[in-house]
Motif scaffolding. Sequence first.
Motif, mmCIF file in Angstrom:
data_model
loop_
_atom_site.group_PDB
_atom_site.id
_atom_site.type_symbol
_atom_site.label_atom_id
_atom_site.label_comp_id
_atom_site.label_asym_id
_atom_site.label_seq_id
_atom_site.Cartn_x
_atom_site.Cartn_y
_atom_site.Cartn_z
ATOM 1 N N LYS A 106 0.732 -1.050 -0.009
ATOM 2 C CA LYS A 106 0.097 0.056 0.024
ATOM 3 C C LYS A 106 0.726 1.197 0.025
ATOM 4 O O LYS A 106 0.605 2.364 -0.810
ATOM 5 N N SER A 139 2.057 1.803 -3.505
ATOM 6 C CA SER A 139 1.283 2.111 -4.263
ATOM 7 C C SER A 139 1.007 3.506 -4.784
ATOM 8 O O SER A 139 1.301 4.434 -3.720
ATOM 9 N N GLY A 140 1.303 3.907 -6.018
ATOM 10 C CA GLY A 140 1.427 5.184 -6.424
ATOM 11 C C GLY A 140 2.700 5.165 -7.514
ATOM 12 O O GLY A 140 2.972 5.853 -8.756
ATOM 13 N N TYR A 187 1.983 -0.306 -9.589
ATOM 14 C CA TYR A 187 0.492 -0.714 -9.974
ATOM 15 C C TYR A 187 0.355 -2.080 -8.992
ATOM 16 O O TYR A 187 0.635 -2.959 -9.478
ATOM 17 N N VAL A 188 -0.430 -1.830 -7.937
ATOM 18 C CA VAL A 188 -0.603 -2.755 -7.232
ATOM 19 C C VAL A 188 -1.852 -3.773 -7.419
ATOM 20 O O VAL A 188 -3.163 -2.757 -7.538
ATOM 21 N N ILE A 189 -2.081 -5.121 -7.656
ATOM 22 C CA ILE A 189 -3.164 -5.812 -7.649
ATOM 23 C C ILE A 189 -3.401 -6.353 -6.144
ATOM 24 O O ILE A 189 -2.380 -7.381 -5.704
ATOM 25 N N PHE A 190 -4.227 -6.030 -5.520
ATOM 26 C CA PHE A 190 -4.685 -6.425 -4.171
ATOM 27 C C PHE A 190 -5.272 -7.784 -4.005
ATOM 28 O O PHE A 190 -5.759 -8.313 -5.048
ATOM 29 N N GLN A 191 -5.556 -8.113 -2.870
ATOM 30 C CA GLN A 191 -6.174 -9.565 -2.771
ATOM 31 C C GLN A 191 -7.523 -9.734 -3.256
ATOM 32 O O GLN A 191 -7.677 -11.077 -3.838
ATOM 33 N N ASN A 192 -8.701 -9.149 -3.304
ATOM 34 C CA ASN A 192 -10.000 -9.430 -3.636
ATOM 35 C C ASN A 192 -9.928 -8.750 -5.072
ATOM 36 O O ASN A 192 -10.221 -7.591 -5.177
ATOM 37 N N GLN A 252 -11.621 -4.608 -7.275
ATOM 38 C CA GLN A 252 -10.751 -3.826 -7.901
ATOM 39 C C GLN A 252 -11.043 -3.769 -9.518
ATOM 40 O O GLN A 252 -10.328 -3.240 -10.260
ATOM 41 N N PHE A 271 -10.230 3.455 -1.926
ATOM 42 C CA PHE A 271 -8.512 3.258 -2.115
ATOM 43 C C PHE A 271 -7.950 2.758 -3.286
ATOM 44 O O PHE A 271 -7.135 3.398 -4.029
ATOM 45 N N TYR A 272 -8.571 1.675 -3.932
ATOM 46 C CA TYR A 272 -8.290 0.901 -5.093
ATOM 47 C C TYR A 272 -8.505 2.065 -6.290
ATOM 48 O O TYR A 272 -7.613 2.026 -7.193
ATOM 49 N N ALA A 275 -5.724 4.490 -6.068
ATOM 50 C CA ALA A 275 -4.420 3.920 -6.537
ATOM 51 C C ALA A 275 -4.370 3.393 -7.724
ATOM 52 O O ALA A 275 -3.132 3.841 -8.618
ATOM 53 N N ARG A 276 -5.507 3.470 -8.420
ATOM 54 C CA ARG A 276 -5.371 3.264 -9.969
ATOM 55 C C ARG A 276 -5.692 4.393 -10.669
ATOM 56 O O ARG A 276 -5.578 4.543 -12.148
ATOM 57 N N ARG A 277 -5.633 5.632 -9.978
ATOM 58 C CA ARG A 277 -5.921 6.786 -10.493
ATOM 59 C C ARG A 277 -7.103 6.972 -11.715
ATOM 60 O O ARG A 277 -6.814 7.866 -12.509
ATOM 61 N N PRO A 304 -18.175 -2.658 -7.865
ATOM 62 C CA PRO A 304 -17.703 -3.686 -6.921
ATOM 63 C C PRO A 304 -18.300 -3.787 -5.527
ATOM 64 O O PRO A 304 -18.429 -4.727 -5.000
#
Lengths: 369, 198
Positions: A250, A253-254, A257-262, A266, B120-121, B124-126, B137
């Motif tokens: 976290k 990120s910025g 590009y993070v792909i998180f768990q669920n 996303q 948040f996502y 983060a994805r802008r 979602p």
Amino acid sequence: MLVISSSNLRGRIELNPGERVALLGRNGSGKSTLINSVTCEGPFDFHVDGREFCDTRDYSLISAVFQEPSSQILARTLEDELKIMARFHEVDFELARKLMGPYLKTDFFRLSDGYRKRYVITSVLASKPRYVLLDEPFSNLDENAIRLVKEVIPQGSLIAEHRTREVRDMVDRAYLLTRDGILELSKETLWDESFLRNHGLRGFKLKVERVEHGNTLLDVGVGSLRVKVREGEVLCLTGPNGSGKTSLLKKLSGKVYVIFQNPDLQLFEDTVWGEVKRDDVMELFNLKELRDRSPFALSMGEKMRVLIASAFSSGFRVIGLDEPTAAMDGYGIQSLAEMISILKEEKRGIIMATHDDDVLTLCDSRIDL
Amino acid sequence: MKWKVPYILVYSVMVIYSSFISFPLWSLLVSLIPIMQRRGIVGGEVLAVFLSFFMLSRTEHLYIYPYVVRAFTFLNLFFASSEHLDIISLLDIGGEKALPLVVTMVYFPLFYQIAAQVFFYRRARRKPFSPLKLSRPILVEVVKVAENLYRAYTVKLYGNLKKDAKLTPSRDDLVPLALGVVALCLSYLLPISVAGLS
């Protein structure tokens, strides 16, 4: 004896009160559908001692623990949950005290992952059902948490899993569920890597192609740690649940590009194309046939493929993956390995947070948290 | 410490009533007692109460001040209820009809977490802010939770509900009763009269 069968499939599952039986199968084979059918709204039939279960729906005979703990609790603490259940039928509080120890009155949302699974299993066991069906009880748990859960799984359990390594030492027999039918397996088969690989099960080692690493894409300090990733490199953040892997991602990120768990949380668009937005990337990740499908309707492996493709489209040079194998079967892991290969060939860097032994061979470097 | 529904209601009524007898300082102080452990909230409120006084006196609107203090009192009653409510007693009073309410209250933290994660996502994805896209979602997750919860209900709550409506107070239930009585007595016996305020 509990007998589970379906008019659409050959074979049947038999479970005696004194044994633990594994139900193996790849994602989409129907393991969850089988367990969910205990509510008498699915394609599987349950017979207990020759009698049709759904005629009486006596859940003192059969109970079930479903996949996601946080969406099957009825109260914030196990003690309160058992008090609610005790308004409907007899419940064994002593057993719950023994299994949960000092956490009987702890808020569910403050428990560790292992104790959350233990909470939901204990809440079911407190009603003393004769048979218990468990849907992927070891999903996304580290070694310690798996040990905590194994301690409470009783005799008379049917354990649906694709994590073969976790179940093979604790079960008496095993079945394989496929689209064609239910096949009883010998225990030796559970150690046969080529069998596991060919049937989409886990427990085999991944073959990895190493590539040369190029220029540094990321070199930052985060707290006391230095995170450095080069082109074509997979940096793994390893450690048990709660060690801070997700928190670290976290913070990155910025820059990453993070792909998180669920995956479901996303996805924002109504089509796969809307998520990925580039034809060449759709082609690269083999998503052209899914172009107009809703990403929410895809399988777990396909959703991960869409997310990785959109990460690639974004232009970020470094892509983060947070426990990407959490709900994946053997085919999913092989597919993940292929996608990581593509990213490496395209000179991206990857940071992968994981405690999963099956994918540690993918790591070029590690930070242990 | 858990309080049954009837005693929370009696406590709330007594504190609210005492806030109208005289200047509501006693009712505010009494309402802070059950939530003393929430130091952030208590500290913030004390600061806000003092700040309000100075700001309202400067702007010559001090006649509003009792309403401000009363509003904080009501807020404290809400915090105390959410902290100390024995949700099982809701079942005893409302029967099976209260069960959805009891279970819904459990899921507030989960739904808050889901919404926070989705926001948040998005950042983060802008991605640009779009209520429609953000809702997708969240709705999918809510449906998944509802389906799982239905199955959990079915397998865990078999049998017939036996109400156990015990009206006699437990030792814990005496606390809100005592606090309510204290608030009433102090407001009646030691009424606070601030010049120009009531």
